[in-house]
Design an enzyme around this catalytic site. Structure first.
Site, PDB file in Angstrom:
ATOM      1  N   LYS A  25      -9.152   2.526  -2.328  1.00 11.42           N
ATOM      2  CA  LYS A  25      -9.447   1.834  -1.076  1.00 11.42           C
ATOM      3  C   LYS A  25     -10.877   2.169  -0.659  1.00 11.42           C
ATOM      4  O   LYS A  25     -11.255   3.346  -0.573  1.00 11.42           O
ATOM      5  CB  LYS A  25      -8.449   2.269  -0.008  1.00 11.42           C
ATOM      6  CG  LYS A  25      -8.518   1.524   1.319  1.00 11.42           C
ATOM      7  CD  LYS A  25      -7.359   1.974   2.207  1.00 11.42           C
ATOM      8  CE  LYS A  25      -7.263   1.185   3.507  1.00 11.42           C
ATOM      9  NZ  LYS A  25      -6.063   1.585   4.290  1.00 11.42           N
ATOM     10  N   GLU A  37       0.836  -1.197   0.000  1.00 12.67           N
ATOM     11  CA  GLU A  37       0.000   0.000   0.000  1.00 12.67           C
ATOM     12  C   GLU A  37       0.877   1.256   0.000  1.00 12.67           C
ATOM     13  O   GLU A  37       1.860   1.360   0.743  1.00 12.67           O
ATOM     14  CB  GLU A  37      -0.885  -0.037   1.247  1.00 12.67           C
ATOM     15  CG  GLU A  37      -1.831   1.126   1.421  1.00 12.67           C
ATOM     16  CD  GLU A  37      -2.658   0.997   2.689  1.00 12.67           C
ATOM     17  OE1 GLU A  37      -3.607   1.780   2.864  1.00 12.67           O
ATOM     18  OE2 GLU A  37      -2.358   0.100   3.518  1.00 12.67           O
ATOM     19  N   CYS A  68      -5.658  -3.049   2.078  1.00 11.02           N
ATOM     20  CA  CYS A  68      -5.511  -3.156   3.533  1.00 11.02           C
ATOM     21  C   CYS A  68      -6.823  -3.308   4.297  1.00 11.02           C
ATOM     22  O   CYS A  68      -7.356  -4.402   4.396  1.00 11.02           O
ATOM     23  CB  CYS A  68      -4.718  -1.959   4.059  1.00 11.02           C
ATOM     24  SG  CYS A  68      -3.994  -2.268   5.700  1.00 11.02           S
TER      25      CYS A  68
END
Length: 696
Positions: free
Chosen positions: A128, A59, A191
């Site tokens: 994300k 990330e 994540c």
């Protein structure tokens, strides 16, 4: 639908439905996108040389994750934008599809994104969806949530790969599908997306994604690595997918946090590989994902597609996904195989796991027999004991069942039925075991009956001629079972079958009044290669006393033989595996036919990887050193053909299979359970596929 890969090399992994993936981590240069792009490009080149199809990086790997409000600085964002264009150009002509993390400005908001690149172009950008803003995380200070972006594209006319309008696909609804490697369909999440109750990857899997990628910058605290593994393993198991995870490593700011650079890949709940944590330099987990396995698991589990419909994924009124195609151009040649292939798929190499499997298998058999006896009432158990592995194991299961039911072991009526080739060694083992267990034991010599039947049939052996054909063998096998059934009628019992799963697969049993038939087949779910380990487990856990164990050792040391053909002095006794093939190889094939539905060519490829060198890889605990064989491709191909012909030719025996419990996850052959097949099916298509295997 998948097709045979076009590689001319039989040993090429891409030909057999594998995709090599790499989860990469590397030291990051804080807020220095140009340096990070250079480091990433170096690792991509290494992956290219390694034949990697997909390379995942952590990330925000282009900018660094722990840089706080520097993420909002124009200088940083301009440098990230330029670095992405540089990375795209650096991938031109290279094999891997590359996924990197970067902050991306869209319509006045900043998104924490995965940028997907391949062969010189940007294929798409995935934001994300869920931003952590608790404990040590403050991502909402800088980023907007990407679960519902304002529009499905972003304007980047200067990025390689932008369409004529200067736009690049943008959104969490993107799937990336290789047009020349069936089954390689990728989805990317970032994540925290993995940590929410319904991850984006779950819906993507329902939409067809097979390889789920997670770029992470998860800081390390005590116990968090185990949590990551739990989530990745669970996602791969529930989604019938591969889950690829790469986390941030050295170089990230340690003002308040630390980083361990964890990388791992799970497939259907199994760990394929992981790298050492806290690396000082770049590290990679490189494994070969079995795309055919993922497809086959979903094909069998209709509930998977039912869940897709229930969730509205790809439905008329539900969530849809956009698919972006790319041409991978898989490399040719022998790249090796980067995954563990167990020689014994029914028998774990790990001693603790093997012990657990034996505990469960044994108790499945015992409890199944207990229930059958409860349902019938006070029936006795009639069993033929030969001194071989199968009847030995069935007898000790029967003894344990009687113990648990509080019934005397004398209610087990064990018969030894010596024929023309029975040896004193096996006969004495059977008698010693029966005495040690305290069961009722009798001997019935079948030779007079067998000789009379052969004479009545006009068979030369009835008059003493040495004609040892199938009739000669089956007369003995049939008489044994006939006598057991008549004894059960006479004495109020049921016949306990001793034949195992491997014998059923190969048709190595006499149909009708023979060892194919019983009232309850306690071993029908146990493959041959597992039985010896079950007996060793029984000994090691003191299920019985020392006298029983002494006999069990002798039985374990005896070669597998039906003892139906007499042996002349100096000759080697009749050996089952000379006729049907080595049971380790045939159980290997059975697993991949029954559980995975693989093509013969792929089974041969995997078998060669597992069996070509006896000195490489692990062996199950307790496996005799002098039995650790190796097989070349020609041998593997020969016995694979024997398996196919026997498997198809003997379905009629399995269609009339007695009751018996399923034991191993690899499957059973019950016509009422795991396996349904017409008895008159032909093997032509399977043999044609096997014909593509041409040993050197």
């Amino acid at each position: 639908m998948t097709v045979i890969r076009q590689s001319a090399d039989f040993r090429n992994i891409y030909r057999h439905g594998f995709a090599r993936v790499a989860a990469c981590t590397l030291p990051v240069a804080i807020a220095d996108p140009a340096t990070n792009a250079q480091r990433i490009a170096e690792q991509v080149l290494v992956c290219h040389d390694d034949g990697v199809a997909v390379a995942l990086f952590p990330e925000l790997s282009v900018s660094g994750y722990a840089i706080d409000d520097l993420l909002l600085q124009d200088v940083l964002l301009d440098a990230v934008d330029a670095a992405i264009a540089t990375l795209a150009r650096a991938t031109a002509g290279l094999l891997p599809m590359v996924v990197v993390g970067a902050p991306v400005l869209v319509d006045g908001r900043l998104y924490n994104c995965a940028v997907v690149l391949h062969d010189g172009v940007v294929l798409g950008v995935v934001p994300k969806s869920f931003l952590p803003n608790y404990r040590e995380f403050y991502e909402k200070r800088q980023f907007a949530a990407g679960d519902e972006p304002a529009r499905p594209v972003l304007d980047r006319p200067h990025w390689p790969g932008a369409d004529p309008a200067g736009q690049v696909p943008f959104g969490s609804d993107l799937l990336f599908a290789a047009t020349d490697l069936p089954g390689l369909i990728l989805h990317v999440e970032v994540c925290e997306d993995m940590w929410v109750p319904v991850p984006p990857s779950a819906r993507a899997a329902l939409a067809g994604a097979t390889v789920l990628l997670n770029l992470s910058a998860s800081p390390i605290t005590v116990g968090r690595a185990a949590d990551r593994q739990l989530l990745a393993r669970s996602a791969s198991a529930r989604c019938n997918a591969a889950y690829v995870y790469a986390s941030a490593s050295a170089g990230e700011s340690t003002t308040d946090l630390s980083w361990d650079g964890m990388t791992m890949v799970y497939e259907c709940g199994e760990l394929l590989g992981e790298s050492e944590r806290f690396p000082a330099a770049a590290a990679r987990t490189v494994v070969d994902v079995d795309l055919d396995r993922l497809r086959q698991e979903r094909l069998r589990q209709g509930s998977f597609d039912d869940n897709r419909r229930a969730e509205g994924v790809l439905g008329r009124d539900g969530q849809s996904f956009r698919t972006i195609g790319f041409t991978l151009h898989p490399p040719d040649g022998d790249l090796g195989l980067r995954r563990r292939v167990d020689r014994f798929p029914f028998v774990p190499d790990d001693p603790a796991l093997l012990a657990q499997d034996c505990y469960e298998a044994y108790n499945i058999q015992v409890s199944g027999l207990e229930q059958r006896l409860r349902a019938i009432g006070s029936a006795k158990l009639v069993i033929g004991v030969s001194g071989g592995l199968d009847s030995t194991h069935a007898l000790i299961v029967a003894a344990q069942a009687m113990d648990r039911l509080g019934r005397p072991r004398t209610d087990i009526l064990a018969f030894t039925l010596p024929g023309f080739a029975t040896t004193e060694h096996t006969r004495s083992n059977a008698a010693a075991l029966a005495r040690a267990l305290g069961v009722t034991f009798e001997t019935i010599d079948i030779r007079p009956l067998a000789a009379q039947m052969l004479r009545d049939l006009g068979h030369p052996a009835g008059d003493g001629a040495q004609v040892y054909d199938v009739t000669f063998e089956n007369v003995q096998a049939g008489l044994r079972t006939d006598l057991l059934f008549r004894a059960a009628n006479q004495r109020g019992g049921i016949v306990l079958g001793t034949g195992d799963l491997s014998e059923l697969a190969l048709g190595w049993c006499t149909y009708g009044v023979g060892d194919q038939m019983s009232h309850y087949g306690v071993n029908a779910g146990i493959p041959k290669t597992l039985i010896q380990h079950l007996i060793r487990w029984v000994m090691s856990t003191d299920q019985f006393d020392g006298a029983v164990n002494t006999t069990l050792v002798s039985i374990l040391d005896t070669e597998i033989t039906p003892e139906l053909i007499p042996t002349k002095p100096g000759e080697r006794p009749q050996a089952t595996q000379d006729s049907v093939g080595p049971y380790p190889l045939q159980d290997f094939t059975l697993y991949y036919v029954l559980r995975r539905g693989y093509r013969p060519a792929k089974i041969a490829f995997l078998a060669e990887a597992a069996w070509r060198d006896a000195s490489v890889g692990d062996w199950p605990a307790g496996y005799p050193v002098d039995e650790r064989a190796a097989y070349d491709l020609a041998t593997i191909r020969h016995w694979l053909e024997v398996f196919i012909r026997r498997f198809f030719g003997n379905q009629f025996k399995r269609s009339a299979l007695p009751n018996g419990p399923k034991v191993v996850a690899g499957g059973s052959l019950s016509p009422r359970g795991d396996w349904r097949m017409p008895s008159d099916a032909v093997a032509a298509a399977w043999l044609a596929d096997l014909a593509s295997v041409r040993p050197d």
